[in-house]
Design a protein around this motif. Structure first.
Motif, PDB file in Angstrom:
ATOM      1  N   PRO A   1       0.792  -1.334  -0.066  1.00  0.00           N
ATOM      2  CA  PRO A   1      -0.008  -0.025  -0.133  1.00  0.00           C
ATOM      3  C   PRO A   1       0.836   1.216   0.071  1.00  0.00           C
ATOM      4  O   PRO A   1       2.071   1.264   0.300  1.00  0.00           O
ATOM      5  CB  PRO A   1      -0.681  -0.099   1.553  1.00  0.00           C
ATOM      6  CG  PRO A   1       0.243  -0.816   2.208  1.00  0.00           C
ATOM      7  CD  PRO A   1       0.912  -1.644   1.299  1.00  0.00           C
TER       8      PRO A   1
ATOM      9  N   PRO B   1       0.377  -0.433   7.523  1.00  0.00           N
ATOM     10  CA  PRO B   1       1.544  -1.511   6.909  1.00  0.00           C
ATOM     11  C   PRO B   1       3.071  -0.766   6.664  1.00  0.00           C
ATOM     12  O   PRO B   1       3.905  -1.487   6.990  1.00  0.00           O
ATOM     13  CB  PRO B   1       0.652  -2.017   5.778  1.00  0.00           C
ATOM     14  CG  PRO B   1      -0.511  -2.010   5.910  1.00  0.00           C
ATOM     15  CD  PRO B   1      -0.754  -0.469   6.685  1.00  0.00           C
TER      16      PRO B   1
ATOM     17  N   TYR C   1      -5.919 -11.248   1.714  1.00  0.00           N
ATOM     18  CA  TYR C   1      -6.402 -11.237   0.109  1.00  0.00           C
ATOM     19  C   TYR C   1      -6.063 -12.648  -0.545  1.00  0.00           C
ATOM     20  O   TYR C   1      -6.254 -12.724  -1.544  1.00  0.00           O
ATOM     21  CB  TYR C   1      -5.449 -10.433  -0.370  1.00  0.00           C
ATOM     22  CG  TYR C   1      -5.703  -8.949  -0.205  1.00  0.00           C
ATOM     23  CD1 TYR C   1      -6.492  -8.212   0.668  1.00  0.00           C
ATOM     24  CD2 TYR C   1      -4.411  -8.072  -0.872  1.00  0.00           C
ATOM     25  CE1 TYR C   1      -6.287  -7.066   0.981  1.00  0.00           C
ATOM     26  CE2 TYR C   1      -4.687  -6.676  -0.581  1.00  0.00           C
ATOM     27  CZ  TYR C   1      -5.507  -5.999   0.422  1.00  0.00           C
ATOM     28  OH  TYR C   1      -5.518  -4.835   0.677  1.00  0.00           O
TER      29      TYR C   1
ATOM     30  N   ARG D   1     -16.810  -2.868  -0.807  1.00  0.00           N
ATOM     31  CA  ARG D   1     -15.545  -3.566  -0.825  1.00  0.00           C
ATOM     32  C   ARG D   1     -15.145  -4.187   0.367  1.00  0.00           C
ATOM     33  O   ARG D   1     -15.319  -3.539   1.413  1.00  0.00           O
ATOM     34  CB  ARG D   1     -14.407  -2.577  -1.293  1.00  0.00           C
ATOM     35  CG  ARG D   1     -13.027  -3.028  -1.383  1.00  0.00           C
ATOM     36  CD  ARG D   1     -12.311  -3.306  -0.203  1.00  0.00           C
ATOM     37  NE  ARG D   1     -11.278  -3.697  -0.298  1.00  0.00           N
ATOM     38  CZ  ARG D   1     -10.202  -3.943   0.675  1.00  0.00           C
ATOM     39  NH1 ARG D   1     -10.433  -3.485   2.039  1.00  0.00           N
ATOM     40  NH2 ARG D   1      -8.933  -4.396   0.399  1.00  0.00           N
TER      41      ARG D   1
ATOM     42  N   MET E   1      -6.393  -2.892  -1.417  1.00  0.00           N
ATOM     43  CA  MET E   1      -6.474  -1.636  -1.011  1.00  0.00           C
ATOM     44  C   MET E   1      -6.442  -0.377  -2.222  1.00  0.00           C
ATOM     45  O   MET E   1      -6.896   0.572  -2.177  1.00  0.00           O
ATOM     46  CB  MET E   1      -5.532  -1.276   0.152  1.00  0.00           C
ATOM     47  CG  MET E   1      -5.617   0.000   0.806  1.00  0.00           C
ATOM     48  SD  MET E   1      -7.422   0.492   1.405  1.00  0.00           S
ATOM     49  CE  MET E   1      -7.596  -0.494   2.905  1.00  0.00           C
TER      50      MET E   1
ATOM     51  N   THR F   1     -13.523  -2.008   6.296  1.00  0.00           N
ATOM     52  CA  THR F   1     -12.232  -2.394   6.899  1.00  0.00           C
ATOM     53  C   THR F   1     -12.207  -1.419   7.989  1.00  0.00           C
ATOM     54  O   THR F   1     -13.033  -0.701   8.475  1.00  0.00           O
ATOM     55  CB  THR F   1     -11.388  -1.963   5.826  1.00  0.00           C
ATOM     56  OG1 THR F   1     -10.028  -2.468   6.482  1.00  0.00           O
ATOM     57  CG2 THR F   1     -11.158  -0.509   5.362  1.00  0.00           C
ATOM     58  N   SER F   2     -10.817  -1.336   8.565  1.00  0.00           N
ATOM     59  CA  SER F   2     -10.577  -0.614   9.942  1.00  0.00           C
ATOM     60  C   SER F   2     -10.765   0.964   9.318  1.00  0.00           C
ATOM     61  O   SER F   2     -10.205   1.447   8.190  1.00  0.00           O
ATOM     62  CB  SER F   2      -8.989  -0.721  10.239  1.00  0.00           C
ATOM     63  OG  SER F   2      -8.295  -0.863   9.302  1.00  0.00           O
TER      64      SER F   2
ATOM     65  N   GLU G   1      -9.053   3.652   9.881  1.00  0.00           N
ATOM     66  CA  GLU G   1      -7.915   4.827   9.351  1.00  0.00           C
ATOM     67  C   GLU G   1      -7.817   5.225   8.121  1.00  0.00           C
ATOM     68  O   GLU G   1      -7.533   6.302   8.058  1.00  0.00           O
ATOM     69  CB  GLU G   1      -6.738   4.330  10.146  1.00  0.00           C
ATOM     70  CG  GLU G   1      -5.628   3.768   9.166  1.00  0.00           C
ATOM     71  CD  GLU G   1      -6.551   2.179   8.821  1.00  0.00           C
ATOM     72  OE1 GLU G   1      -7.232   1.707   9.531  1.00  0.00           O
ATOM     73  OE2 GLU G   1      -5.932   1.707   7.852  1.00  0.00           O
ATOM     74  N   VAL G   2      -8.395   4.291   7.376  1.00  0.00           N
ATOM     75  CA  VAL G   2      -8.294   4.783   5.906  1.00  0.00           C
ATOM     76  C   VAL G   2      -9.261   5.778   5.567  1.00  0.00           C
ATOM     77  O   VAL G   2      -8.971   6.435   4.430  1.00  0.00           O
ATOM     78  CB  VAL G   2      -8.593   3.566   5.174  1.00  0.00           C
ATOM     79  CG1 VAL G   2      -7.310   2.469   5.129  1.00  0.00           C
ATOM     80  CG2 VAL G   2     -10.013   2.784   5.172  1.00  0.00           C
TER      81      VAL G   2
ATOM     82  N   TYR H   1      -8.555  -7.912   9.622  1.00  0.00           N
ATOM     83  CA  TYR H   1      -7.711  -8.282   8.333  1.00  0.00           C
ATOM     84  C   TYR H   1      -6.440  -8.745   9.135  1.00  0.00           C
ATOM     85  O   TYR H   1      -5.805  -7.935   9.767  1.00  0.00           O
ATOM     86  CB  TYR H   1      -7.432  -7.138   7.466  1.00  0.00           C
ATOM     87  CG  TYR H   1      -8.683  -7.072   6.701  1.00  0.00           C
ATOM     88  CD1 TYR H   1      -9.825  -6.189   7.067  1.00  0.00           C
ATOM     89  CD2 TYR H   1      -8.757  -7.420   5.275  1.00  0.00           C
ATOM     90  CE1 TYR H   1     -11.000  -5.929   6.331  1.00  0.00           C
ATOM     91  CE2 TYR H   1      -9.953  -7.117   4.381  1.00  0.00           C
ATOM     92  CZ  TYR H   1     -11.058  -6.339   4.886  1.00  0.00           C
ATOM     93  OH  TYR H   1     -12.032  -6.081   4.097  1.00  0.00           O
TER      94      TYR H   1
ATOM     95  N   PHE I   1      -2.044  -9.949   8.469  1.00  0.00           N
ATOM     96  CA  PHE I   1      -0.864  -9.531   7.815  1.00  0.00           C
ATOM     97  C   PHE I   1       0.385 -10.399   8.207  1.00  0.00           C
ATOM     98  O   PHE I   1       0.439 -10.504   9.678  1.00  0.00           O
ATOM     99  CB  PHE I   1      -0.431  -8.130   7.648  1.00  0.00           C
ATOM    100  CG  PHE I   1      -1.533  -7.074   7.260  1.00  0.00           C
ATOM    101  CD1 PHE I   1      -2.456  -6.629   7.866  1.00  0.00           C
ATOM    102  CD2 PHE I   1      -1.096  -6.328   5.970  1.00  0.00           C
ATOM    103  CE1 PHE I   1      -3.471  -5.811   7.495  1.00  0.00           C
ATOM    104  CE2 PHE I   1      -1.986  -5.813   5.588  1.00  0.00           C
ATOM    105  CZ  PHE I   1      -3.348  -5.282   6.165  1.00  0.00           C
TER     106      PHE I   1
ATOM    107  N   TRP J   1      -2.018   1.326  15.290  1.00  0.00           N
ATOM    108  CA  TRP J   1      -3.304   1.075  14.437  1.00  0.00           C
ATOM    109  C   TRP J   1      -4.542   1.623  15.021  1.00  0.00           C
ATOM    110  O   TRP J   1      -5.435   2.581  14.803  1.00  0.00           O
ATOM    111  CB  TRP J   1      -3.578  -0.190  13.861  1.00  0.00           C
ATOM    112  CG  TRP J   1      -4.186  -0.244  12.333  1.00  0.00           C
ATOM    113  CD1 TRP J   1      -5.069   0.329  11.862  1.00  0.00           C
ATOM    114  CD2 TRP J   1      -3.566  -1.223  11.502  1.00  0.00           C
ATOM    115  NE1 TRP J   1      -5.070  -0.014  10.402  1.00  0.00           N
ATOM    116  CE2 TRP J   1      -4.420  -0.858  10.221  1.00  0.00           C
ATOM    117  CE3 TRP J   1      -2.733  -2.201  11.340  1.00  0.00           C
ATOM    118  CZ2 TRP J   1      -3.861  -1.480   9.145  1.00  0.00           C
ATOM    119  CZ3 TRP J   1      -2.419  -2.881  10.379  1.00  0.00           C
ATOM    120  CH2 TRP J   1      -2.981  -2.562   9.038  1.00  0.00           C
TER     121      TRP J   1
HETATM  122  N1  DTR Z   1      -8.726  -3.102   4.442  1.00  0.00           N
HETATM  123  C1  DTR Z   1      -7.628  -4.310   4.603  1.00  0.00           C
HETATM  124  C2  DTR Z   1      -6.694  -4.093   5.862  1.00  0.00           C
HETATM  125  C3  DTR Z   1      -6.298  -2.489   5.627  1.00  0.00           C
HETATM  126  C4  DTR Z   1      -6.544  -1.815   6.628  1.00  0.00           C
HETATM  127  N2  DTR Z   1      -5.978  -0.446   6.411  1.00  0.00           N
HETATM  128  C5  DTR Z   1      -5.099  -0.727   5.323  1.00  0.00           C
HETATM  129  C6  DTR Z   1      -4.164   0.231   4.795  1.00  0.00           C
HETATM  130  C7  DTR Z   1      -3.411  -0.400   3.725  1.00  0.00           C
HETATM  131  C8  DTR Z   1      -3.478  -1.618   3.223  1.00  0.00           C
HETATM  132  C9  DTR Z   1      -4.376  -2.539   3.906  1.00  0.00           C
HETATM  133  C10 DTR Z   1      -5.134  -2.111   4.896  1.00  0.00           C
HETATM  134  C11 DTR Z   1      -7.158  -4.566   3.342  1.00  0.00           C
HETATM  135  O1  DTR Z   1      -7.541  -3.860   2.359  1.00  0.00           O
HETATM  136  O2  DTR Z   1      -6.019  -5.209   3.263  1.00  0.00           O
END
Ligand code: DTR
Length: 357
Positions: free
Chosen positions: A57, A63, A116, A189, A210, A227-228, A230-231, A252, A254, A289
């Motif tokens: 991303p 991340p 993913y 999404r 993302m 999703t979370s 913060e985006v 999600y 990682f 986060w």
């Molecule tokens: N939405 C999930 C996890 C995710 C949440 N914030 C971010 C920022 C950048 C990459 C992934 C994510 C996802 O799309 O993986």
């Protein structure tokens, strides 16, 4: 007798002067030696081992923020035994080819978006189950503890440097979603288990990594995302989606992994620094986060009049019922993969209670 005494005294004085002198001479010799033979200086420090670290991303997302923190800590704690070059934004490997790319050595280290890759991580995917995690710190600590207990075979092809998970997923949408009824047929999404949760509640899940979401929002392909939060700020999604519905849905997951051969070839100091950082980096990322998500919600309220809704108790009960079906399906897939599904799920719930903050 007197002569002997005088001779001994004179001899002693000469010897002392000689020692001092020789001491001085020794010091001089040493300084002369130092000048003449560099062999006396400390051995030269070995060159830092150069490592590449791929991420998918944009650089300002969590991340990648955790990647930069990890780089700084590992270089400092190993006294620069390694020099890590980071590649955010898919510039070395993208989300889709991250794991394969590290296994094949195209990057030494990579941040793998496991959510993913449905079906690839039968054990790790238990952390994505809708068990109502309330924070990224808890979900990340549970994930690391579970990994340490089971060391799942699905990650045997790489060295796992750390693992982390997001805070719970919540709906971000163009229009208000106040109830499950508002979700019917809504294109949102979602990936992995989050996508299954949306489908179970009647939405239409559109899966994508993302980095592809901004374009999909601009082209009206999706009416929001799951999703979370913060985006809202990091990816500026609050511009398109000024409405949030709190569901405390699936997280999600990682994995930050390293090419095994590269790992084996590392100096001991680097291995110790990286292994010593694994659990700490997991908790740090989850906590960061959480903090950043709270900041992003405030930012979106101030700058985009964000409105936040919660489901009614009836809708929460319905969501819980749908979640049970998703957990049951995971247990069957885990059993089919030869895993002790009931024990793993019990461990997740026990660890969640242990780490809940
Ligand atoms: N939405 C999930 C996890 C995710 C949440 N914030 C971010 C920022 C950048 C990459 C992934 C994510 C996802 O799309 O993986």
């Amino acid at each position: 007798m007197k002569r002997i005494f005088l001779f001994v005294t004179l001899l002693g004085a000469l010897l002392l002067a000689g020692c001092g002198g020789s001491g001085d001479q020794k010091a001089d010799q040493t300084s002369e030696q130092k000048a003449a033979t560099p062999a006396e200086t400390a051995p030269a420090k070995p060159e830092s081992v150069k490592l590449t670290y791929a991420n998918f991303p944009p650089a300002f997302t969590v991340p990648c923020v955790q990647m930069e923190r990890w780089k700084k800590e590992v270089e400092a704690r190993s006294d620069n035994a390694v020099a890590v070059e980071t590649f955010p934004g898919g510039t070395l490997l993208n989300a889709k080819n991250m794991l394969r790319g590290v296994i094949e050595g195209q990057a030494d280290i990579g941040c793998v978006p496991m959510s993913y890759m449905p079906g690839v991580f039968p054990l790790s995917s238990v952390v994505e189950m809708p068990v109502a995690f309330h924070s990224g710190k808890t979900s990340s600590q549970v994930f690391w503890a579970l990994f340490e207990k089971y060391h799942p075979a699905e990650l045997n092809d790489v060295k796992v440097l750390t693992l982390f998970a997001t805070p719970p997923s919540n709906i971000m949408s163009r229009k208000p979603v106040k109830s499950i009824a508002d979700m019917q047929g809504l294109e949102l999404r979602g990936n992995g288990t989050s996508g299954k949760f949306l489908d179970a509640l009647g939405a239409v899940t559109v899966s994508m990594p993302m980095p592809e979401i901004p374009d999909a929002l601009q082209k009206n392909i999706i009416q929001g995302l799951y999703t979370s939060l913060e985006v809202l700020q990091d990816m500026k999604f609050a511009e398109f989606c000024p409405y949030v519905t709190i569901t405390d849905g699936p997280v999600y997951i990682f994995a930050v992994v390293m090419n095994t051969a590269k790992w084996e070839a590392l100096p001991e100091a680097a291995k110790q620094a990286m292994d010593g950082l694994s659990a700490e980096q997991s908790a740090w990322t989850g906590e960061y986060w959480d903090t950043h998500t709270a900041e992003a919600i405030e930012w979106a309220k101030q700058n985009h009049n964000l409105e936040v809704f919660e489901f009614s108790d009836e809708d929460k009960a319905l969501a819980l019922q749908k979640s049970a079906a998703i957990i049951e399906a995971w247990k069957q897939s885990a059993d089919a993969a030869g895993l002790p599904a009931e024990q793993i799920m019990a461990d997740v719930l026990a660890l969640k209670a242990q780490f809940a903050n």
